[in-house]
Design an enzyme around this catalytic site. Structure first.
Site, mmCIF file in Angstrom:
data_model
loop_
_atom_site.group_PDB
_atom_site.id
_atom_site.type_symbol
_atom_site.label_atom_id
_atom_site.label_comp_id
_atom_site.label_asym_id
_atom_site.label_seq_id
_atom_site.Cartn_x
_atom_site.Cartn_y
_atom_site.Cartn_z
ATOM 1 N N GLU A 205 24.987 20.252 -17.381
ATOM 2 C CA GLU A 205 25.915 20.069 -16.571
ATOM 3 C C GLU A 205 26.446 21.627 -16.199
ATOM 4 O O GLU A 205 26.943 22.372 -16.801
ATOM 5 C CB GLU A 205 27.180 19.649 -17.226
ATOM 6 N N CYS B 270 34.649 23.066 -13.385
ATOM 7 C CA CYS B 270 33.345 22.862 -12.739
ATOM 8 C C CYS B 270 33.618 21.938 -11.549
ATOM 9 O O CYS B 270 33.215 21.873 -10.264
ATOM 10 C CB CYS B 270 32.355 22.255 -13.562
#
Length: 405
Positions: free
Chosen positions: A178, A212
Site C-alpha cells: 500500500e 495516503c
C-alpha cells in the site's frame, strides 16, 4: 481477537496520548484511531472463522474442498502516520489465519509498536507470535530472506515499495503493498458546492494532511471553479494551528523537521513552475514542525503539486473544462489509491466510479479513510493487494485444494 479489541478500548486514552506524543496527531484523531483498530479486531473475530472455513466444491467423481492454511510468518514494514492502525490492520488478519507476525515499525513510533506487542500478550496472545523488530533498513532485507518469513507487507512510498518488492521477488515471497497516492476529488458541473468545499477541506487536513488517502488534488470544472476556490480559500484561511492536545486545535505539527521541509520544498518548486499560493505556503516562525493550511491554484503537469504526493496540509486545485476532462486529469496520475466524486446525480457518479475511475477506492459525495468491512488498497504506483474486509482475510493464506477419490 475479541480480547485484543477489548484491551485496546481499555487502554484507549493511554495509547492515544502515546501516539500524539510520538507523531503529533490531534488527540481526537488518536482516540478515533484506537476505536478503529478495536473495530477491526471485532470484525475479524466475527467474520474470520467463517471466511477461513473449509469450502466444499463439486467435482465429478470425487469429494473436494478448499482449505485456507496459514503460510508461516508475515513480516510487516509500517509507517508512522497511523501508529496503531498500520500495525493492527495486517497483524490481526494474519494472526486470525494462523500466521505469526513480525513488525518493523517506523522509528518515530517505536513506542507504539512495543505498546501493541505488550497489549496483545496481555490479552492472551501467546508470547512471540507478534514480534517487534527494532532494526535498520539493511537488516530488514535479512528478515525478508529468512526461510520462516513467507509473506511481506509494506505501507510506504512507491520507492520503498519497489525496493521491498524487488527483494521479496528475489526469494519468491508474496507481497502486499500500500504505497503513496495523489487522490483526486472531482467537483463536477452539478455538484453541491457547499458539501464539496466542506468535505474537501476536511479530507485534505485529516491527520494533519499526512494520510495516503487524504483528498489531495481537487479537480473542478469551469462552471464551479471560481466559486469553489473562493470558498475553499476562505475556510483554509481560518484553520487554527496549535498544540495537538488542545481541543480547539485544527492542525497540529508535522511528524518531523524533514517531513515539514520536504513539503515546503514541493510547494516552492510548484510555485516556481507556475502555481499560485492563495493562502499559507510559508513556514511559520514558531516552535514545532508546523506548516500552515496551504492552497495552490494554477496547478499543472510538471509541478510536484500535480504529479507527486504532498504529504501534509497543502491542497492542489486544478481546473477542468468539463466532467470528461476532470476524469481524464484524475486518471492521468501514476497513482491510484482513492478518489472522490461530487455530483447531485448519484447514478451518474456511480457509473463513473465503477467504470472509469482507475483507483482502488472511490467516495461519492463524501470522504473516508478505512472501515473494517471494505477492502483497502490501490492500483498502479499505489500498490497491489487488499487489506480489510473478507478479501483482506485471505491475502496471506495457502488456498489449498484437497480432493478425495
Amino acid at each position: 481477537m475479541s480480547a485484543i479489541g477489548g484491551a485496546l478500548r481499555d487502554a484507549k486514552e493511554e495509547f492515544a496520548q502515546l501516539m500524539t506524543r510520538e507523531v503529533g496527531k490531534l488527540i481526537g484523531d488518536s482516540r478515533d484511531e484506537v476505536d478503529l483498530v478495536a473495530a477491526i479486531c471485532d470484525y475479524t473475530a466475527q467474520h474470520g472463522p467463517a471466511v477461513l472455513a473449509d469450502e466444499t466444491r463439486e467435482v465429478k467423481g470425487a469429494t473436494a474442498f478448499v482449505t485456507h492454511a496459514p503460510i508461516g510468518v508475515v513480516y510487516g514494514i509500517q509507517p508512522w502516520n497511523f501508529p496503531a492502525y498500520q500495525a493492527v490492520r495486517y497483524s490481526i488478519a494474519s494472526l486470525m489465519a494462523g500466521n505469526g507476525v513480525l513488525l518493523k515499525h517506523a522509528e518515530n513510533c517505536t513506542g507504539s509498536g512495543l505498546f501493541l506487542r505488550d497489549l496483545y500478550e496481555r490479552a492472551g496472545l501467546p508470547k512471540g507470535l507478534f514480534g517487534v523488530l527494532i532494526i535498520t533498513h539493511e537488516q530488514s532485507d535479512r528478515i525478508i530472506e529468512n526461510d520462516l518469513v513467507r509473506g511481506v507487507t509494506l505501507t510506504g512510498s512507491d520507492r520503498a515499495g519497489r525496493a521491498v518488492a524487488a527483494k521479496a521477488g528475489e526469494v519468491v515471497k508474496k507481497t502486499v503493498l500500500e504505497l503513496g497516492s495523489n487522490d483526486a476529488y472531482l467537483v463536477l458541473d452539478d455538484a453541491d458546492l457547499d458539501l464539496a468545499v466542506k468535505t474537501c477541506v476536511a479530507g485534505r487536513l485529516y491527520n494533519n494532511g499526512q494520510t495516503c488517502v487524504n483528498a489531495k488534488r481537487f479537480i473542478v470544472t469551469d462552471k464551479n471553479y471560481d466559486a469553489f476556490v473562493e470558498a475553499y480559500v476562505e475556510q483554509f484561511g481560518t484553520i487554527r494551528m496549535g498544540d495537538p492536545n488542545e481541543a480547539n486545535t485544527q492542525l497540529g505539527p508535522l511528524v518531523s523537521r524533514g517531513q515539514r521541509d520536504q513539503l515546503d520544498k514541493q510547494v516552492q518548486e510548484s510555485v516556481a513552475k507556475g502555481a499560485r499560493v492563495l493562502v499559507g505556503g510559508k513556514v511559520p516562525d514558531r516552535t514545532g514542525w508546523f506548516y500552515p493550511a496551504t492552497v495552490l491554484a494554477d496547478v499543472a503537469p510538471g509541478q510536484p503539486a500535480h504529479d507527486d504526493e504532498l504529504f501534509g496540509p497543502a491542497a492542489a486545485i486544478i481546473r477542468a473544462s468539463d466532467d470528461e476532462d476532470a476524469m481524464r486529469i484524475a486518471n492521468g496520475s501514476r497513482y491510484g489509491l482513492g478518489g472522490g466524486i461530487f455530483s447531485r446525480n448519484v447514478d451518474y457518479a456511480r457509473e463513473l466510479a465503477t467504470k472509469y475511475f482507475d483507483t482502488g477506492m472511490v467516495f461519492i459525495n463524501s470522504f473516508g479513510i478505512a472501515t473494517p468491512d471494505l477492502p483497502f488498497g490501490g492500483v498502479k504506483d499505489s500498490g497491489y493487494g487488499r487489506e480489510h474486509g473478507l478479501e483482506g482475510l485471505k491475502e496471506f493464506v495457502n488456498v489449498k485444494s484437497v480432493t478425495i477419490g
